[in-house]
Design an enzyme around this catalytic site. Structure first.
Site, PDB file in Angstrom:
ATOM      1  N   LEU A  54       0.870  -1.177   0.000  1.00  0.00           N
ATOM      2  CA  LEU A  54       0.000   0.000   0.000  1.00  0.00           C
ATOM      3  C   LEU A  54       0.907   1.226   0.000  1.00  0.00           C
ATOM      4  O   LEU A  54       1.766   1.367   0.873  1.00  0.00           O
ATOM      5  CB  LEU A  54      -0.910   0.022   1.231  1.00  0.00           C
ATOM      6  CG  LEU A  54      -2.246  -0.715   1.108  1.00  0.00           C
ATOM      7  CD1 LEU A  54      -2.040  -2.204   0.898  1.00  0.00           C
ATOM      8  CD2 LEU A  54      -3.101  -0.466   2.349  1.00  0.00           C
ATOM      9  N   GLU A  98      37.459  31.697  -0.731  1.00  0.00           N
ATOM     10  CA  GLU A  98      37.843  30.557   0.108  1.00  0.00           C
ATOM     11  C   GLU A  98      38.123  30.906   1.558  1.00  0.00           C
ATOM     12  O   GLU A  98      38.064  30.041   2.426  1.00  0.00           O
ATOM     13  CB  GLU A  98      39.101  29.900  -0.469  1.00  0.00           C
ATOM     14  CG  GLU A  98      38.940  29.362  -1.877  1.00  0.00           C
ATOM     15  CD  GLU A  98      40.279  28.933  -2.448  1.00  0.00           C
ATOM     16  OE1 GLU A  98      40.549  27.728  -2.464  1.00  0.00           O
ATOM     17  OE2 GLU A  98      41.051  29.820  -2.869  1.00  0.00           O
TER      18      GLU A  98
END
Length: 1335
Positions: free
Chosen positions: A266, A1266
């Site tokens: 189901l 960075e």
């Protein structure tokens, strides 16, 4: 009763348009239907397992009984189209578009800079859109909750939250320290008295935004309302190639079907069955879809408790329980409160809105959080079958799958009775996951005790654990032995011993973390014990003692709350022209297109005529000879056109790394061959049929193995400064230690994608690819096809995140696809699925460092000897550069007079590790900071004082003799101490720690000297091409690539300033090797500034050419000048070029000017840890960054914040696992956890240092891409500070080392206590572990 009618016609709406599908395939998922059939590419593929939110759409349905419309978000990658009958689907294109109108949600997200690469943005928009359709004025908690299931790798989430605060019903004011202003005010205020510079606070102004207008939203299609009414008695049956989907109309029909097809699952939300289909290739001949059955949606209250229909979704369950808790007496709602605790953190809102209660129960996943609570709460399952109805207890035997306590194959769960609790009942829920939200539990638990009325004598006791075995486990025998005992310390000690004897976790257990999981068994039990004691005291204050402060500190879990941010940056000069955009927080050039889904990525490009899909066959062995490749079965699969191997490569089969493996494989995941077919499904099916025969060879997997076998990629790199032997002799003390650090997955949201289109003449080929290095793609493809580079045209419009991970590997993927296109003569599309992308590509290098440090009693380090190793993987890739950068950068901000650093890149049989944001510095920086902490611990000095005494001061030389000035390092340090109120907060942390035994706070301040760029001049060269058209419009192209870092936005700002024209005149099309040749890769934080120099050069050439015309007509308009220039035959096109920063590094002399310049930053972070579980929360972070003059403060601050949160992921969260055979085990967001919205600091403050300049870069700017990453280590060291406080209170040694990442497991096990001592320990070498330590 009349037989129900049947229909096989699937009808639903998408963005207000009707869709009729007469041959619906139950296995087809909505995501692919939208993208491939309806050409709605705004909905993105990010993971395929419902874990990232990139594919989010809104589903609207009509309930004909309640006559209500329901809206909810959903992961379209899990949603079968057959489940959509009668539903209205809204995608990001339906919310708003540039062509029609932009929705306020989209506009605010773009204008508040909440989008960088933009790939996750449509999903973010849809999550908030679904929320606002249900709650027009939500709370901030609802907004945060709505985004639980959405991941972003770029922004750090803060601007996304800021974008949506304006929709909330309550104001969120941060109050800038010392100013009384709010960061949302956009008003000028004065920075610190030390500078006196004018600053701005905040990056967007919500008051400028137009209000929401609900009347402009799509109405729910009236036709679907009629359908819902008329088709209540019409069964739906859809027949696919392998699967039949049946949606019955009533319970009787469902039970008949279940009797006929007892094995049919189901399916309501498809979050369990769908995952198995997507990940494991499982399929079911029959699927039953019971969503239209009223009994399965029931919500009713009985004398015993609440009855909830099995088809109710978990979001509905949450809302039902919240209402019940608000209305019922507290003593009746203890189980409901326990369930709600988990429903806050379970999955994301998309999954909570799809997954059903019945599905959660019946799938019985060991890490499913609700089942243990439902079980201990004595919940009852109401079952039905053709034979009738019955009830069974949802107990431990049901969860274990015992036959006598289980559901029979023909039965279905109709509803669940969740009982009320009683006065003398105590129920608690516990879970610990790798991430606070949207992560499977490592261990979860439900515990309940019932006392004899008015006493603490145990009448009933239930303890269940998930995450320990394959099913939920019960400590039933232990509980039985404890009945009749009193609730006291003796009972607790006995209970812990009994539970550890009964609940056994073998050392080789799936998922690893064995000792940690054992510790959680008793840690949870201890917390339950205290919660019950506290409850007894509250009920009977005259009978039971109040808990001590020490024990009270064990109660409660850490919750992240609603984050708030502050951004402070220097304003432009008051005399700057209002038209000049440089220095202003201009919105990302593609921000609106990101938010509307109209930004096109590689896999969004429409299919071209004759296009084939490609799937690869990868090695299952880490090291082996290839004996044979048998593709015969693959070629028989319908739709398969060909199988491509190394033999089909006309030219060179890759360079450093082979594109197609030839004689042997050198890592798991190496590409051996490719299957091309008419569809991706057919190609994947064909790939599964290819048979490879191997002859095993011995693999090397770990750094330890590589050292033992002398297996290195390059020769040792080393550098020396001063005389270390002399330094060690003069030191007061010497300490030695080591640090292990794991790798990191890039987890860019857009997986690697290539589209190769052969042209009809001259063997030309267009290559559309998601890369950071278009030139390398061009070179490798040309080399593989034995062509000149001028025949290969490489195109990149934008990349959906890269972070270094798309420098080298995309070239190989392009070769794979190009060779296939060359062989077949047809276009080839190669888009990697998430698990394959993570399997094939490497990430950040795992690191192992050994240190010997000599220092004086005042904390001055006078000598250090470092040995550094990285796990490079199976080929060279970028490993040589990474180990060089580690050696050059390992000093960070510290002047160590006598220093020796030696480095090796280890060669192993793992996928090649590659570039990643920070490029070695995140490892090197953590290593040297670990040394600083070790010195501070040994001397007993405050950590910040040891940092200060060792920091560079004034003009200095690095270890490789490059000169720099540390003045701004100290400015950042002092500013951060001030802005963060470090010393006052440190005192408050210490005070908190004296009062709390089981929870500790920590604070750390970390300095940074970051070197930008590369150590060779030619890496910094850049080109640009600028055209001015007759109408005055300008087209800018350059060699850089838009990765989300805003490079194109800054290029337009620069062109605007240099040509003195508005931004609206300037357009950027794409990066292409046909317009700007020989571009270097966009990386190293310098991509923007070097390409900016080239654009500036081109613009200045053009401006100079226009000089005579401007002189003759000084008051003329730009368009007049251009028209006149054209008539005078003046060229209106110019190439710009930047030769590059002069850098060099001589490894023979150990000297060089290795980097163009340095930038400095400091971060202060405060955290709180839970010593019982290892959980932590990030309370506050202050970052001061030396950005000099920011070309675009919004972009630069976004880069700082995004990098910081990515760094927090590396240092505290993200963990890659490899099996002993070398196979990566973490291949998606379900197993690999990047930071989510719950992981950002509750207060997140970024300050750009004012009155600073950089004479080297354009406009005195600095590269911010960075630098913020390493500052995430401030969270690592704040956690370490908290752990040290716990260890100090417990009398444990303080000279301990914590390895990275500092996960919940490592935090908990470092807070050694009675519970970590009592668990069984396993001796290494006596068992085969689930995963190995490759660093």
């Amino acid at each position: 009763m009349a037989c129900p009618q049947q229909s096989d016609e699937l009808v639903f709406f998408v963005n207000g348009r009707k869709v009729i599908e007469r041959q619906a395939d139950p296995e087809e998922l909505l995501l692919y239907y939208l993208r491939k059939k309806l050409r709605l590419s705004g909905t993105k593929y990010g993971c395929g397992v419902g874990g990232c939110g990139a594919c989010t759409v809104m589903i609207s349905t009509y309930d004909p009984v309640a006559k209500q419309i329901h809206h909810h978000p959903a992961n379209s990658c899990l949603l079968p189209i057959c489940s959509l009958h009668g539903a209205a689907v809204t995608t990001v294109e339906g919310v708003g578009s540039i062509k029609t109108r932009i929705h306020p949600i989209q506009e605010r997200l773009a204008k508040c800079h909440g989008s960088q690469c933009g790939f996750c943005t449509p999903g973010m928009v849809m999550s908030i859109y679904a929320l606002l359709r249900n709650h027009a004025v939500p709370s901030m908690e609802q907004i945060i909750s709505a985004l639980d299931g959405n991941l972003c790798r770029c922004t750090g989430y803060r601007p996304i939250i800021d974008s949506y605060t304006s929709f909330a019903r309550e104001a969120t004011c941060c109050k800038l320290r010392g100013t009384g202003q709010c960061c949302l005010d956009q008003e000028e205020c004065v920075c610190s008295s030390s500078t006196g510079a004018q600053i701005h606070s905040g990056l967007c102004n919500p008051e400028e935004f137009p209000p929401m207008d609900p009347t402009q939203e799509f109405i729910f299609p009236p036709e679907l309302m009629r359908m819902a009414q008329e088709q209540q008695r019409t069964s739906l049956i859809f027949h696919g190639k392998r699967t039949t989907w049946i949606s019955p109309t009533n319970l009787k029909e469902l039970l008949e079907l279940k009797a006929k097809y007892p094995k049919a699952p189901l399916v309501v939300g498809n979050t369990s069955v769908g995952l198995k289909n997507n990940c494991h290739g499982a399929y079911h001949p029959i699927i039953l879809h019971p969503v239209r059955i009223p009994e399965m949606h029931v919500v009713s209250s009985t004398n015993d408790g609440l009855v909830i229909g099995a088809a109710c979704c978990l979001a509905q369950l949450r809302d039902i329980l919240m209402e019940a808790v608000s209305k019922l007496p507290e003593e009746k709602t203890k189980i409901y409160q326990a369930l709600l605790q988990h429903l806050k953190t379970l999955a994301g809102e998309q999954i909570r809105s799809m997954a059903s209660l019945g599905g959660h129960i019946v799938s019985r996943g060991s890490s499913w959080d609700l089942n243990p609570i439902l079980s201990v709460g004595k919940s009852v399952l109401n079952l039905a079958s053709e034979d009738g109805e019955r009830q069974i207890l949802l107990n431990d035997q049901f969860l274990a799958g015992c036959e006598h306590a289980d559901i029979m194959p023909k039965e279905v769960i109709v509803s669940v009775l969740i009982p009320y609790s009683m006065k003398d009942d105590f129920i608690s829920a516990f879970r610990q996951a790798e991430r606070q939200k949207n992560a499977f539990s490592i261990v979860n638990s439900g515990m309940r005790v019932l006392f004899s009325p008015g006493t603490d004598t145990i009448v009933d006791l239930s303890i269940l654990y998930g995450g320990i075995g394959s099913t939920t486990l019960s400590a039933r025998k232990s509980c039985e032995k404890l009945i009749g005992r009193q609730w006291n310390d003796q009972m607790l000690n006995k209970a812990c011993r009994l539970v550890l004897e009964e609940i056994v976790l073998p050392p080789s257990a799936l998922g690893g973390k064995v000792e940690y999981r054992r510790t959680l068994l008793v840690s949870f039990l201890f917390r339950f014990y205290l919660e019950v004691l506290h409850g007894l005291y509250q009920m009977y204050p005259f009978r039971y003692a109040e808990l001590s402060q020490e024990k009270m500190s064990a109660l409660g879990i850490l919750e992240s709350g609603v984050p708030q941010g502050v951004q402070i940056y220097q304003d432009v000069d008051p005399g700057q022209s209002p038209q000049d955009p440089v220095g202003r927080p201009i919105m990302h050039q593609s921000g609106i297109k990101h938010a509307t889904g109209e930004a096109v990525y590689i896999d969004d490009i429409r299919p071209v005529d004759g296009e084939l899909s490609l799937a690869v066959v990868t090695s299952t062995k880490a090291h082996a000879k290839i004996i044979s490749i048998d593709a015969s079965e693959a070629l028989q699969v319908p739709g398969v056109v060909d199988v491509v191997t190394a033999r089909d490569v006309p030219g060179e089969n890759g360079k450093d790394e082979q594109a197609y493996a030839e004689d042997k494989v050198i890592c798991v995941g190496q590409i051996i061959c490719a299957v091309v077919a008419e569809s991706l499904t057919q190609a994947k099916c064909g790939a599964e049929k290819v048979k490879i025969v191997y002859e095993d060879l011995e693999p090397i997997l770990t750094i330890e193995d590589a050292i033992k076998h002398n297996s290195y990629i390059t020769e040792e790199r080393n550098i020396e400064k001063g005389d270390i032997e002399k330094g060690f002799k003069s030191a007061d003390e010497i300490i030695e230690g080591e640090l292990h650090m794991g790798g990191q997955e890039h987890f860019y949201l857009e997986t690697n994608s290539v589209l190769v289109i052969p042209r009809t003449e001259d063997r030309e080929m267009d290559v559309y690819v998601s890369t950071q290095h278009a030139t390398d793609v061009q070179e490798l493809v040309a080399s593989a096809l034995n062509l000149q580079s001028n025949k290969i045209m490489c195109h990149v419009k934008r990349v959906g995140g890269a972070f270094g991970g798309k420098i080298t590997k995309p070239s190989l993927f392009a070769v794979i696809a190009a060779v296939a296109a060359n062989k077949t003569g047809r276009p080839v599309r190669f888009a990697l699925e998430r698990n394959m992308d993570m399997l094939i590509t490497g990430g950040r290098h795992p690191f192992f460092g050994k240190y010997k440090v000599g220092f004086m009693n005042d904390g001055r380090i006078i000598a250090a000897d470092f040995q550094c190793y990285i796990n490079g993987g199976c080929t060279k890739d970028e490993s040589e550069l990474v180990i060089e950068y580690i050696i050059l950068k390992v000093d960070n901000a510290y002047n160590i007079p006598n220093l020796r650093v030696r480095g090796h890149a280890c060669k192993t049989n793992l996928p090649s590790n590659t570039a990643f944001r920070g490029f070695g510095f995140p490892q090197a920086g953590l290593f040297v900071e670990t040394c600083i902490v070790a010195v501070a611990t040994q001397t007993g000095l405050p950590h910040e004082k040891v940092r200060e005494i060792n920091m560079y001061k004034g003009v200095n030389l690095t270890s490789f003799k490059e000169e720099f000035n540390a003045e701004n390092l100290w400015k950042c340090w002092e500013e951060c101490l001030d802005k963060s109120d470090y010393y006052n907060r440190k005192a408050m942390v210490e005070e908190f720690n004296t009062k709390n035994y089981w929870k500790k706070k920590g604070i750390a301040i970390i300095p940074m000297k970051f070197s930008v760029g590369f150590n060779a001049t030619y890496f910094h060269q850049a080109g640009a091409l600028v055209h001015i058209y007759i109408d005055g419009s300008v087209l800018v192209t350059h060699g850089g690539i838009e990765l989300g870092q805003g490079i194109n936005t800054k290029m337009l700002q620069i062109a605007s300033r240099e040509l003195k024209i508005p931004l609206s005149y300037i357009h950027f099309c794409e990066t292409s090797t046909t317009t700007v040749p020989n571009g270097k890769y966009t990386a190293g934080s310098v991509g923007t500034e070097i390409n900016a120099r080239a654009v500036q050069d081109a613009c200045q050439i053009l401006w100079k050419r226009l000089e005579p015309i401007r002189r003759d007509n000084p008051n003329g308009k730009w368009e007049d000048w251009i028209h006149e220039a054209h008539e005078q035959s003046i060229s209106l096109s110019a190439t710009g070029y930047f030769k590059g920063y002069v850098t060099n590094m001589n490894w023979d002399t150990k000297k060089g000017h290795a980097f163009p310049y340095f930038l400095f930053g400091v971060a202060c972070s405060e955290v709180e840890i839970d010593c019982l579980t290892g959980a932590h929360k990030n309370i506050r972070t202050d970052i001061v960054m030396d950005a000099c003059f920011s070309i675009n403060p919004a972009i630069d601050i976004g880069q700082i914040e995004g990098a910081f949160i990515q760094g927090v992921g590396l240092y505290t969260l993200e963990e890659i696992y490899f099996s002993p055979e070398g196979e990566q085990l973490t291949l998606g967001p379900d197993t690999y956890k990047i930071p989510a919205i719950c992981d950002i600091p509750k207060q997140f403050c970024v300050y750009l240092l004012p009155n600073s300049c950089n004479s080297i870069a354009i406009y005195s700017s600095k590269g911010m891409g960075e630098a913020g990453f390493f500052l995430g280590s401030s969270v690592f060291f704040a956690i370490r500070d908290a752990v040290a406080a716990a260890r100090k209170e417990r009398g444990l040694p303080l000279d301990f080392t914590l390895n990275s990442p500092l996960t919940v497991e490592r935090i908990r096990m470092a807070c050694d206590d009675v519970f970590t001592e009592m668990i069984p320990k396993d001796k290494p070498g006596l068992y085969k572990p689930w995963a190995i330590n490759i660093n």
